[in-house]
Scaffold this motif. Sequence first.
Motif, PDB file in Angstrom:
ATOM      1  N   MET A   1      72.483  39.036  26.382  1.00  8.91           N
ATOM      2  CA  MET A   1      72.337  40.415  25.903  1.00  8.91           C
ATOM      3  C   MET A   1      70.873  40.792  25.843  1.00  8.91           C
ATOM      4  SD  MET A   1      73.769  43.147  24.631  1.00  8.91           S
ATOM      5  CE  MET A   1      73.164  44.559  23.762  1.00  8.91           C
ATOM      6  N   LEU A   9      63.611  47.187  27.308  1.00 11.96           N
ATOM      7  CA  LEU A   9      62.920  47.053  26.027  1.00 11.96           C
ATOM      8  C   LEU A   9      61.416  47.060  26.231  1.00 11.96           C
ATOM      9  CD1 LEU A   9      64.442  46.787  23.430  1.00 11.96           C
ATOM     10  CD2 LEU A   9      63.921  44.381  23.398  1.00 11.96           C
ATOM     11  N   ILE A  12      60.258  50.545  26.896  1.00 13.65           N
ATOM     12  CA  ILE A  12      60.194  51.429  25.731  1.00 13.65           C
ATOM     13  C   ILE A  12      59.008  51.062  24.856  1.00 13.65           C
ATOM     14  CG2 ILE A  12      61.380  52.061  23.628  1.00 13.65           C
ATOM     15  CD1 ILE A  12      63.978  51.716  25.199  1.00 13.65           C
ATOM     16  N   ILE A  16      55.775  53.321  23.915  1.00  7.47           N
ATOM     17  CA  ILE A  16      55.331  53.601  22.546  1.00  7.47           C
ATOM     18  C   ILE A  16      53.845  53.289  22.414  1.00  7.47           C
ATOM     19  CG2 ILE A  16      55.505  52.784  20.174  1.00  7.47           C
ATOM     20  CD1 ILE A  16      58.451  52.467  20.576  1.00  7.47           C
ATOM     21  N   ILE A  19      51.772  55.860  24.117  1.00  9.14           N
ATOM     22  CA  ILE A  19      51.661  57.107  23.366  1.00  9.14           C
ATOM     23  C   ILE A  19      50.606  56.975  22.286  1.00  9.14           C
ATOM     24  CG2 ILE A  19      52.860  58.611  21.749  1.00  9.14           C
ATOM     25  CD1 ILE A  19      55.403  58.093  23.328  1.00  9.14           C
ATOM     26  N   VAL A  20      50.664  55.864  21.548  1.00  7.05           N
ATOM     27  CA  VAL A  20      49.733  55.697  20.437  1.00  7.05           C
ATOM     28  C   VAL A  20      48.298  55.552  20.953  1.00  7.05           C
ATOM     29  CG1 VAL A  20      49.110  54.189  18.539  1.00  7.05           C
ATOM     30  CG2 VAL A  20      51.478  54.721  18.954  1.00  7.05           C
ATOM     31  N   GLU A  93      49.769  64.524  28.494  1.00  2.00           N
ATOM     32  CA  GLU A  93      51.149  64.841  28.136  1.00  2.00           C
ATOM     33  C   GLU A  93      52.023  64.965  29.368  1.00  2.00           C
ATOM     34  OE1 GLU A  93      50.831  68.283  25.756  1.00  2.00           O
ATOM     35  OE2 GLU A  93      50.695  67.154  23.892  1.00  2.00           O
ATOM     36  N   LEU A  96      52.870  61.587  30.667  1.00  5.44           N
ATOM     37  CA  LEU A  96      53.857  60.958  29.791  1.00  5.44           C
ATOM     38  C   LEU A  96      55.250  61.505  30.065  1.00  5.44           C
ATOM     39  CD1 LEU A  96      53.080  58.914  27.740  1.00  5.44           C
ATOM     40  CD2 LEU A  96      53.164  60.660  25.997  1.00  5.44           C
TER      41      LEU A  96
END
Lengths: 454, 262
Positions: A1, A9, A12, A16, A19-20, A93, A96
């Motif tokens: 799994m 994962l 993502i 993240i 973005i930061v 932006e 992104l």
Amino acid sequence: MLWCIMAELSLIIGLIMLIVYGLFSLSSKDVNLCLSDCYFFCSILPIMFVLGSAIDFTNFYSSSFMGIVENNIIDYLLVLLTIIIMSSFKTFESKLLILMAFIGQFFMLHCCDLVSFYICLEIQNFSLMVLCGLQVRTNVELNLIGQRPLAGVESSIKYLLLSAFASGFLLFWFSVLYLQTGMTCLTSYFSTPNDFNSAPANSIIHMFILLALMFKLGAAPLHIWMIDIYIGVKRQLVLYISTAPKLSLIGFWLSTWHSVWTDFTILIFVAFSMIIGCFGAYNQPILRSLFAFSTVNEIGLMLMAIETAGFHSLLQHLSIYIVSMILLWNNADKRLFAIIAISLAGLPPLSGFFGKAWIFGTVCTGSLSGPYLGILIVSLFCTGLSLVYYLRVFRLFFMNQGSTGRPIQNQTIATLSARPLRRAYVNEFNTKLTSFCIIFLIFAPIFYIKPFVL
Amino acid sequence: MALRGAVKNTFNVGFPRFFAGSISPLTEGLIPAVLESDEKEQQSSSLMVNAQKNLLESAAALGKVQLFNCNQRAFSTTSIASSLSPLRPSLKQTLLKRTTNQAIPLPYQIQRRQLNAWSPAQRYFVEGDHVINAEINRTFQFTGLDSGSFYPFVVYTVIATAIATVFMVLPWLVAPQRVDLDKSSAYECGFDAFGEARQTFSVSFYLVSIMYLLFDIEICYLFPYVMSHANPQMFWTMNLFLSLLVVGFIYEWGVGALEWRS
């Protein structure tokens, strides 16, 4: 799994962190937090993601690596396209959002469930909506081509509302389908295709689902939003909208959808797209709307290829179309424009001809009965007619400016097309890109005719 | 014996009788058979249960179904007494149970699910096997805050009422009250409530309301998550989702979209 979702994962989590990091580099003046690093990471994220998922697939299905490359060739095309397009966007932006749309498109190519397909479609559409809002053309630009002020904002809001409506429509008919069959997994439809397609209620559902999908593709009776968007937003976004979503949707169609639906109601949309895309382009005062109609025409051709000609000719035509779109919207020269116009019109020496010729050829060699024959005649007729307006643009480009020596003050096609050409942002990457596209369009035919000559 | 009394009590609390009508006669017959592990009481249970048991046993003999003896595993007092701590089974035991769980035949699963619901509606929320296991293995119900009983809602109501009361009463008693016209007039989102309707106002209101709406909608995801007793995958998925949300909020804040420009 855990291993199955590892690539997703990591994507993502990478997003993240991106973005930061981008936020900090946007807000601080520190040299160590450089925005160009961020841009670099943005552009390599799709590559890493696709490589990761390819390795994932190798582990799980234990087939050869080259086999995986062949199976997922559309993935790699999508990555290439995303990176090329992302380089022409200048704000963080936008990059992104393109990454997010890429995620949706990538998973759309692989999804085999109605719900996951819907979610992927929504991820892509949300990103596109926000991009349309961000990349609106200025009032000055719109004024020059005779549009109302705020026409760009208007078009993006129209797109938002219509697209939301179409998504709701799609979701509703998915739920009706679920009500009828009790399943959302497309592979389970695939196991019982005959019962499924023979039920009259299901064919109605199919037609409505097809309607919503055709809206997303921009096929003909539902193409109006596309014209507005083409006029209202900036060039790089037009390039993005006209290529990547089509690639992903058609890829989904090829991989999953086509094995489930074998209905031919799509031929209606094909006929509409061919006819409207052909006749609508006449007397368009704006070059962009002309190319919007030409896109409608091309989509009709590709849909015809899905149902009749087969996937190889479809993918070939799609790749030629994408390359010529890249060239068209990164264009900085009249001579290059001449090449694209000839290629899009489908005249022999360039590869646009071979894309169309193979589709028509495979349709002809197949069973020519009833609707197929009709659609073939209609599409051949419309393709022949569409030569005229490409060549008209061609003539206006070269003749008018030669005769007067200065841009005409009227709202004619020559003025409008000359402006973006002068304004074109030329950098090294753009030069490389356009030269690659030119080489492709000119020399690709050699590869197409090689099997027949040698 | 006291322990068994507690178990009985549990199910009287967790499974009110007035919902029994909505449950199929098959499981209604099964309930006493599960609750009481005495042999006499088992003998006195209805014929239908016995018939079903016979059917299952014959199926197990044929090798089609691996019989899961619900009564012995879950409620035998001897096994509880033999373990070190009766309230929390050892790790070894839990692992053993996890491996054996997969062989539970379907009728027992359905029966256990219906046992765990305190209302017909809640049955749809209480579905995961981990919940059912927790329910079946529970020894002391009434302090349990996890599922199956109405007790957490009572606690919730009491605490919520208490907090609301404190926040209403305390300022009334403690804070100095200087009423003026603006304070005593009706409050409507920062606008003049009885002014002109076609007034222009700042776009920032929209931004704030959209933000509010966004975080309000997230609650729609949080409520079913809380009610459905998350398993580890779901827990981490929810954490991922919330972290994405938080990152989006941080980005919005950092970019300066929340600053009020007029």
